[in-house]
Enzyme design. Structure first.
Site, PDB file in Angstrom:
ATOM      1  N   LYS A  63     -10.166 -46.715   5.193  1.00  0.00           N
ATOM      2  CA  LYS A  63      -9.823 -46.534   3.771  1.00  0.00           C
ATOM      3  C   LYS A  63     -10.168 -47.771   2.934  1.00  0.00           C
ATOM      4  O   LYS A  63     -10.593 -47.632   1.784  1.00  0.00           O
ATOM      5  CB  LYS A  63      -8.355 -46.167   3.621  1.00  0.00           C
ATOM      6  CG  LYS A  63      -8.031 -44.766   4.143  1.00  0.00           C
ATOM      7  CD  LYS A  63      -6.605 -44.379   3.807  1.00  0.00           C
ATOM      8  CE  LYS A  63      -6.114 -43.205   4.636  1.00  0.00           C
ATOM      9  NZ  LYS A  63      -6.785 -41.943   4.376  1.00  0.00           N
ATOM     10  N   GLU A 147      -1.489 -49.714  -2.690  1.00  0.00           N
ATOM     11  CA  GLU A 147      -2.066 -49.277  -3.962  1.00  0.00           C
ATOM     12  C   GLU A 147      -1.001 -48.638  -4.836  1.00  0.00           C
ATOM     13  O   GLU A 147       0.105 -48.357  -4.391  1.00  0.00           O
ATOM     14  CB  GLU A 147      -3.278 -48.342  -3.747  1.00  0.00           C
ATOM     15  CG  GLU A 147      -2.965 -47.022  -3.119  1.00  0.00           C
ATOM     16  CD  GLU A 147      -4.190 -46.128  -2.878  1.00  0.00           C
ATOM     17  OE1 GLU A 147      -5.335 -46.632  -2.828  1.00  0.00           O
ATOM     18  OE2 GLU A 147      -3.997 -44.918  -2.736  1.00  0.00           O
ATOM     19  N   HIS A 182       1.950 -34.524   3.204  1.00  0.00           N
ATOM     20  CA  HIS A 182       0.595 -34.934   2.818  1.00  0.00           C
ATOM     21  C   HIS A 182      -0.479 -34.100   3.491  1.00  0.00           C
ATOM     22  O   HIS A 182      -1.621 -34.528   3.625  1.00  0.00           O
ATOM     23  CB  HIS A 182       0.342 -36.426   3.101  1.00  0.00           C
ATOM     24  CG  HIS A 182       1.322 -37.344   2.433  1.00  0.00           C
ATOM     25  ND1 HIS A 182       1.477 -37.387   1.070  1.00  0.00           N
ATOM     26  CD2 HIS A 182       2.197 -38.237   2.941  1.00  0.00           C
ATOM     27  CE1 HIS A 182       2.406 -38.273   0.778  1.00  0.00           C
ATOM     28  NE2 HIS A 182       2.869 -38.790   1.889  1.00  0.00           N
ATOM     29  N   ARG A 238     -17.092 -34.335   7.046  1.00  0.00           N
ATOM     30  CA  ARG A 238     -17.209 -33.150   7.900  1.00  0.00           C
ATOM     31  C   ARG A 238     -17.004 -31.925   7.013  1.00  0.00           C
ATOM     32  O   ARG A 238     -16.612 -32.058   5.852  1.00  0.00           O
ATOM     33  CB  ARG A 238     -16.141 -33.170   8.991  1.00  0.00           C
ATOM     34  CG  ARG A 238     -14.757 -33.312   8.411  1.00  0.00           C
ATOM     35  CD  ARG A 238     -13.657 -33.294   9.448  1.00  0.00           C
ATOM     36  NE  ARG A 238     -12.444 -33.902   8.934  1.00  0.00           N
ATOM     37  CZ  ARG A 238     -11.556 -33.313   8.165  1.00  0.00           C
ATOM     38  NH1 ARG A 238     -11.699 -32.055   7.824  1.00  0.00           N
ATOM     39  NH2 ARG A 238     -10.498 -33.959   7.718  1.00  0.00           N
TER      40      ARG A 238
HETATM   41  P1  ADP Z   1      -5.186 -38.851   4.876  1.00  0.00           P
HETATM   42  O1  ADP Z   1      -6.455 -39.583   5.195  1.00  0.00           O
HETATM   43  O2  ADP Z   1      -4.092 -39.162   5.835  1.00  0.00           O
HETATM   44  O3  ADP Z   1      -5.385 -37.391   4.654  1.00  0.00           O
HETATM   45  P2  ADP Z   1      -5.253 -39.424   2.020  1.00  0.00           P
HETATM   46  O4  ADP Z   1      -5.558 -40.787   1.569  1.00  0.00           O
HETATM   47  O5  ADP Z   1      -6.353 -38.408   1.946  1.00  0.00           O
HETATM   48  O6  ADP Z   1      -4.662 -39.482   3.508  1.00  0.00           O
HETATM   49  O7  ADP Z   1      -4.010 -38.869   1.218  1.00  0.00           O
HETATM   50  C1  ADP Z   1      -3.413 -37.639   1.527  1.00  0.00           C
HETATM   51  C2  ADP Z   1      -2.392 -37.276   0.466  1.00  0.00           C
HETATM   52  O8  ADP Z   1      -1.433 -38.344   0.296  1.00  0.00           O
HETATM   53  C3  ADP Z   1      -2.952 -37.060  -0.921  1.00  0.00           C
HETATM   54  O9  ADP Z   1      -3.463 -35.757  -1.106  1.00  0.00           O
HETATM   55  C4  ADP Z   1      -1.714 -37.332  -1.778  1.00  0.00           C
HETATM   56  O10 ADP Z   1      -0.832 -36.238  -1.755  1.00  0.00           O
HETATM   57  C5  ADP Z   1      -1.038 -38.472  -1.054  1.00  0.00           C
HETATM   58  N1  ADP Z   1      -1.443 -39.794  -1.591  1.00  0.00           N
HETATM   59  C6  ADP Z   1      -2.324 -40.663  -1.044  1.00  0.00           C
HETATM   60  N2  ADP Z   1      -2.460 -41.760  -1.820  1.00  0.00           N
HETATM   61  C7  ADP Z   1      -1.656 -41.606  -2.902  1.00  0.00           C
HETATM   62  C8  ADP Z   1      -1.358 -42.398  -4.073  1.00  0.00           C
HETATM   63  N3  ADP Z   1      -1.911 -43.582  -4.281  1.00  0.00           N
HETATM   64  N4  ADP Z   1      -0.479 -41.891  -4.967  1.00  0.00           N
HETATM   65  C9  ADP Z   1       0.102 -40.687  -4.750  1.00  0.00           C
HETATM   66  N5  ADP Z   1      -0.124 -39.909  -3.687  1.00  0.00           N
HETATM   67  C10 ADP Z   1      -1.000 -40.346  -2.757  1.00  0.00           C
END
Ligand code: ADP
Length: 409
Positions: A63, A147, A182, A238
């Site tokens: 990330k 963040e 999530h 993917r």
């Molecule tokens: P993963 O790789 O585990 O799927 P992501 O970074 O794609 O994680 O985030 C998955 C979910 O987590 C997002 O769809 C959102 O709901 C929540 N999320 C992630 N980062 C944030 C943020 N900065 N603020 C609010 N929600 C977040």
């Protein structure tokens, strides 16, 4: 079958491919799709992996790295630390600058695992420590970063297709705000808030992201959308579970396109060929108890009737007397409907869900029925905390749904 004997056994899959003379393997959307070891094993044996290159998978799997690259590419990212945090005092200072709430995230995290929102400074140290420990157990890398935590964002993502000749297009948007832990449960295309202008803008941003890293194959750029602003969240290197809704509204075959790209062909579509028509919804049917925090509920299917009819697509691997193993994700099938409008698509999904009977295991069917009756869902007023926000209403509706279903048996 236990995982050792299953599709996760890389050696065995390579053996089977060599034996059968296959010159390429599609890794699906499971664990193998983003596993660098699998890519290496394919390459060593002269088998083409249908997907992006190992380098790109590696870069986007981290990330911190992916955010830094996107920032350089000119794609908006959420404010946060550009590197991993280890020093607690420094972390406190950074969080103060960003302003609470913040989110502590594992750089190697995925599948919704390894992140924690923090509302005040007192919780920060504990959140960092626990995220580090979760990350090192699950991903073998304890690096975390901080963040800004967006409190009510929408999750909107863009499907991409890129060939090996430098052509990159987006195949429109999906909204995946209905999530628990999530993780997505119900997705739709297009997003209820999408306009032609916003699609052009966010789509161009997603294309820029793919071009910058030299992406090939199908992929997805995920954004969080908040207060009229969108931010890069991550790139999935993917094909994803929810790709059928895109296929239905854009009349494309994404898997076929992936295979053609891997064969060295040029994309079959230009950007102008991608027109969104109608509305599609996908309900993930999982073996989970939606009234008990979506606890996994594997077991044997003792009764099964699948839905059908116009505008209904069911991607499923189960049948009567099938036993859902405990080893994997609890997904049973994906029920997808298409309609001319969002309301039509909802109506068809309601009908399809009412026809769908799965006995022997608890499933997410009552949950989806309840969501589709929720006035806020119907009006398209979504955010990633939707399920928590309306928990009581959704749960009591589920109880009603289950009682009605019993009456109709
Ligand atoms: P993963 O790789 O585990 O799927 P992501 O970074 O794609 O994680 O985030 C998955 C979910 O987590 C997002 O769809 C959102 O709901 C929540 N999320 C992630 N980062 C944030 C943020 N900065 N603020 C609010 N929600 C977040």
């Amino acid at each position: 079958p236990s995982p050792a004997k299953s599709y996760l056994n890389i050696e065995k899959i390579i053996d089977i491919a060599l034996e059968s003379g296959a010159d390429a393997i599609h890794p699906g959307y499971g664990f193998l799709a983003e596993n660098p070891k699998f890519g290496e094993a394919c390459e060593k044996n002269g088998i083409k992996l249908i997907g992006p290159t190992g380098d790109v998978i590696h870069q986007m799997g981290d990330k911190i790295t992916s955010k830094a690259l996107m920032k350089k590419a000119g794609v908006p990212v959420i404010e946060g630390t550009p590197e991993g945090v280890s020093d607690i005092e420094e972390a406190k200072e950074i969080a103060r600058q960003i302003g609470y709430p913040v989110i502590v995230k594992a750089s190697a995290g995925g599948g919704g695992i390894g992140m924690r929102a923090v509302y005040e400074e007192d919780e920060l140290v504990r959140a960092i420590e626990s995220t580090q420990s979760v990350a090192s157990t699950n991903f073998g890398d304890s690096t975390v970063f901080i963040e800004k935590y967006l409190e009510k964002p929408r999750h909107i993502e863009f499907q991409l297709l890129a060939d090996e000749h430098g052509n990159v297009i987006h195949v429109a948007d999906r909204e995946c705000s209905i999530q628990r832990r999530h993780q997505k449960l119900l997705e739709e295309a297009p997003s209820p808030i999408m306009t032609e202008e916003l699609r052009a803008e966010m789509g161009a941003s997603a294309v820029k992201a793919a071009e910058y890293i030299g992406y090939t194959s199908a992929g997805t750029v995920e954004f969080l959308y908040d207060n009229g602003q969108y931010y890069f969240l991550e790139m999935n290197t993917r094909i994803q579970v929810e790709h059928p809704i895109t296929e239905l509204v854009t009349n494309t075959d994404l898997i076929k396109e992936q295979i053609k790209i891997a064969n060295g062909d040029e994309l079959s579509y230009e950007q102008k060929d991608i027109q969104v028509s109608g509305h599609a919804i996908e309900c993930r049917i999982n073996a989970e108890d939606p009234l008990n925090d979506f606890a996994p509920n594997p077991g044997k299917i003792t009764g099964y009737r699948s839905p059908g009819g116009p505008g209904v697509r069911l991607d499923s691997g189960v049948y009567m007397n099938y036993t859902i193993p405990t080893f994997y994700d609890s997904m049973i099938s994906k029920l997808v409907t298409w309609g001319r409008t969002r309301d039509d698509s909802i109506a068809r999904m309601k009908r399809a869900l009412s026809e769908y009977i799965i006995l022997g295991v608890k499933t997410t069917i009552p949950f989806h029925k309840a969501i589709l009756r929720n006035p806020n869902f119907i009006s398209g007023d979504l955010n990633t905390h939707f399920i928590d926000q309306y928990k009581n209403g959704i749960e009591s509706e589920m109880v009603n749904v289950i009682a009605e279903d019993l009456e109709n048996v």
